[in-house]
Design a protein around this motif. Structure first.
Motif, mmCIF file in Angstrom:
data_model
loop_
_atom_site.group_PDB
_atom_site.id
_atom_site.type_symbol
_atom_site.label_atom_id
_atom_site.label_comp_id
_atom_site.label_asym_id
_atom_site.label_seq_id
_atom_site.Cartn_x
_atom_site.Cartn_y
_atom_site.Cartn_z
ATOM 1 N N ASP A 270 -7.678 4.764 4.239
ATOM 2 C CA ASP A 270 -6.480 4.956 3.412
ATOM 3 C C ASP A 270 -6.030 3.584 2.902
ATOM 4 O OD1 ASP A 270 -6.462 7.683 3.798
ATOM 5 O OD2 ASP A 270 -5.122 7.589 5.525
ATOM 6 N N LEU A 271 -6.441 3.262 1.692
ATOM 7 C CA LEU A 271 -6.213 1.920 1.156
ATOM 8 C C LEU A 271 -4.913 1.847 0.369
ATOM 9 C CD1 LEU A 271 -9.772 0.990 -0.163
ATOM 10 C CD2 LEU A 271 -8.781 0.542 2.087
ATOM 11 N N PRO A 272 -4.048 0.885 0.686
ATOM 12 C CA PRO A 272 -2.829 0.698 -0.106
ATOM 13 C C PRO A 272 -3.130 -0.066 -1.397
ATOM 14 C CG PRO A 272 -2.842 -0.807 1.773
ATOM 15 C CD PRO A 272 -4.082 0.022 1.873
ATOM 16 N N TRP A 273 -2.588 0.451 -2.501
ATOM 17 C CA TRP A 273 -2.748 -0.183 -3.814
ATOM 18 C C TRP A 273 -1.367 -0.385 -4.428
ATOM 19 C CZ3 TRP A 273 -7.369 -1.712 -5.886
ATOM 20 C CH2 TRP A 273 -8.533 -1.210 -5.304
ATOM 21 N N PRO A 274 -1.037 -1.582 -4.880
ATOM 22 C CA PRO A 274 0.254 -1.786 -5.551
ATOM 23 C C PRO A 274 0.359 -0.897 -6.795
ATOM 24 C CG PRO A 274 -0.804 -3.895 -5.045
ATOM 25 C CD PRO A 274 -1.824 -2.830 -4.787
ATOM 26 N N VAL A 275 1.454 -0.190 -6.912
ATOM 27 C CA VAL A 275 1.667 0.690 -8.064
ATOM 28 C C VAL A 275 1.571 -0.117 -9.362
ATOM 29 C CG1 VAL A 275 3.373 2.135 -9.247
ATOM 30 C CG2 VAL A 275 3.034 2.374 -6.772
ATOM 31 N N GLU A 276 2.127 -1.318 -9.353
ATOM 32 C CA GLU A 276 2.124 -2.138 -10.567
ATOM 33 C C GLU A 276 0.735 -2.626 -10.942
ATOM 34 O OE1 GLU A 276 4.982 -5.278 -10.249
ATOM 35 O OE2 GLU A 276 6.665 -3.967 -10.743
ATOM 36 N N TYR A 277 -0.198 -2.600 -10.007
ATOM 37 C CA TYR A 277 -1.589 -2.957 -10.313
ATOM 38 C C TYR A 277 -2.333 -1.754 -10.883
ATOM 39 C CZ TYR A 277 -6.496 -4.224 -9.581
ATOM 40 O OH TYR A 277 -7.834 -4.465 -9.764
ATOM 41 N N VAL A 278 -2.093 -0.585 -10.313
ATOM 42 C CA VAL A 278 -2.849 0.616 -10.697
ATOM 43 C C VAL A 278 -2.412 1.156 -12.055
ATOM 44 C CG1 VAL A 278 -3.372 3.005 -10.055
ATOM 45 C CG2 VAL A 278 -3.306 1.228 -8.294
ATOM 46 N N LEU B 16 -12.600 0.647 -11.765
ATOM 47 C CA LEU B 16 -11.748 -0.367 -12.395
ATOM 48 C C LEU B 16 -10.840 -1.076 -11.385
ATOM 49 C CD1 LEU B 16 -10.589 1.467 -15.657
ATOM 50 C CD2 LEU B 16 -12.454 -0.176 -15.372
ATOM 51 N N LEU B 17 -10.849 -0.605 -10.149
ATOM 52 C CA LEU B 17 -9.934 -1.137 -9.145
ATOM 53 C C LEU B 17 -10.635 -2.156 -8.251
ATOM 54 C CD1 LEU B 17 -8.211 2.212 -8.078
ATOM 55 C CD2 LEU B 17 -7.437 0.547 -9.787
ATOM 56 N N ASP B 18 -10.008 -3.313 -8.119
ATOM 57 C CA ASP B 18 -10.511 -4.374 -7.255
ATOM 58 C C ASP B 18 -9.478 -4.596 -6.160
ATOM 59 O OD1 ASP B 18 -10.900 -6.986 -6.091
ATOM 60 O OD2 ASP B 18 -12.157 -7.529 -7.796
ATOM 61 N N HIS B 19 -9.803 -4.191 -4.930
ATOM 62 C CA HIS B 19 -8.800 -4.182 -3.863
ATOM 63 C C HIS B 19 -8.322 -5.585 -3.511
ATOM 64 C CE1 HIS B 19 -7.199 -2.653 0.171
ATOM 65 N NE2 HIS B 19 -6.496 -2.096 -0.788
ATOM 66 N N LYS B 20 -9.226 -6.536 -3.424
ATOM 67 C CA LYS B 20 -8.821 -7.900 -3.092
ATOM 68 C C LYS B 20 -7.895 -8.471 -4.160
ATOM 69 C CE LYS B 20 -12.820 -9.179 -0.264
ATOM 70 N NZ LYS B 20 -13.980 -10.094 -0.134
ATOM 71 N N GLN B 21 -8.254 -8.247 -5.395
ATOM 72 C CA GLN B 21 -7.421 -8.720 -6.506
ATOM 73 C C GLN B 21 -6.052 -8.057 -6.478
ATOM 74 O OE1 GLN B 21 -8.034 -7.250 -10.663
ATOM 75 N NE2 GLN B 21 -8.678 -9.363 -11.045
ATOM 76 N N ALA B 22 -6.032 -6.763 -6.193
ATOM 77 C CA ALA B 22 -4.772 -6.022 -6.159
ATOM 78 C C ALA B 22 -3.849 -6.546 -5.074
ATOM 79 C CB ALA B 22 -5.050 -4.538 -5.936
ATOM 80 N N LEU B 23 -4.389 -6.796 -3.890
ATOM 81 C CA LEU B 23 -3.556 -7.272 -2.786
ATOM 82 C C LEU B 23 -3.085 -8.702 -3.021
ATOM 83 C CD1 LEU B 23 -5.358 -5.789 0.346
ATOM 84 C CD2 LEU B 23 -3.548 -4.798 -1.066
ATOM 85 N N ARG B 24 -3.936 -9.508 -3.633
ATOM 86 C CA ARG B 24 -3.507 -10.879 -3.963
ATOM 87 C C ARG B 24 -2.344 -10.875 -4.934
ATOM 88 N NH1 ARG B 24 -9.137 -12.292 -4.077
ATOM 89 N NH2 ARG B 24 -9.132 -12.014 -6.350
ATOM 90 N N SER B 25 -2.320 -9.893 -5.824
ATOM 91 C CA SER B 25 -1.260 -9.858 -6.845
ATOM 92 C C SER B 25 0.122 -9.637 -6.241
ATOM 93 C CB SER B 25 -1.562 -8.764 -7.876
ATOM 94 O OG SER B 25 -1.374 -7.464 -7.326
ATOM 95 N N VAL B 26 0.168 -9.114 -5.009
ATOM 96 C CA VAL B 26 1.454 -8.889 -4.346
ATOM 97 C C VAL B 26 1.538 -9.649 -3.024
ATOM 98 C CG1 VAL B 26 1.917 -6.650 -5.411
ATOM 99 C CG2 VAL B 26 0.579 -6.750 -3.290
#
Length: 208
Positions: A52-60, A152-162
């Motif tokens: 269950d991976l968390p993704w920032p809403v503002e990234y997705v 299109l989703l990059d988890h490391k990039q997404a988590l770094r953004s927040v």
């Protein structure tokens, strides 16, 4: 910066679409139905189940496209729809991206409604003759929803953004003999399956 997260069920996608926890239970590819979590609950769920991976809403959200689930369409409704301007979307017959229709786009097939052609009535007949399906634009738009392609989703990039670093989860070590028993006759290890047969070494019966 928003501190809200979607939770993706990363075990599987529907077609190219990522699946997220749905508000009220279950999973959905529809971002409008996906539940949004605060940071701490999202991380805690990941700690409980790492798929269950968390993704920032503002990234997705900025990476979303528009999909149309064929399960919510019927030909009878479409034919009865008051299509005032006569424009239609052109769909490939018997082709889907998961449950979503695949459209004729300006550069070829597309699952993104924003890239789909929508000719007027004068040109639509030619596509119908080629075997395409035609759907009234208004009817389709009313049943469209935002989805996102998992690729299109990059988890490391997404988590770094927040500035979120997920905890490293401890995985239990595999115990070589965790599913084995000792033969009552000779003491050799037996698998769970072998215990219901005679011991291959000494012939003793070990069935409970």
């Amino acid at each position: 910066m928003s501190d809200l997260f979607f939770l993706q069920d990363s075990r599987s996608n529907v077609g190219s679409r990522a699946m997220f926890w749905r508000n009220g239970g279950g999973y959905t590819s529809n971002l409008n139905e996906a539940e949004q979590f605060k940071r701490e609950p999202a991380v805690k769920q990941y700690e409980c189940r790492e798929t269950d991976l968390p993704w920032p809403v503002e990234y997705v959200r900025p990476r979303a496209e528009v999909g149309v689930d064929c399960q919510y369409l019927t030909k009878s409704e479409a034919e009865a729809y008051r299509n005032e301007d006569g424009r239609v979307y052109v769909a490939y017959a018997h082709e889907w991206d998961g449950n979503d229709l695949v459209w004729r786009g300006g550069k070829g097939p597309t699952g993104n409604l924003d890239d789909a052609i929508h000719p007027g009535a004068a040109d639509a007949a030619a596509y119908l003759a080629q075997g395409f399906e035609l759907w009234p634009c208004g009817y389709i738009v009313e049943r469209s929803r935002p989805v996102v392609r998992a690729a299109l989703l990059d988890h490391k990039q997404a988590l770094r953004s927040v500035a979120l670093k997920l905890p490293k989860l401890k995985r239990p070590r595999n115990r070589i003999y965790s599913d084995r028993l000792n033969c009552e006759g000779c003491g050799r290890f037996l698998s769970e399956r072998q215990r219901f047969d005679d011991c291959p070494n000494c012939g003793a019966g070990n069935a409970p």
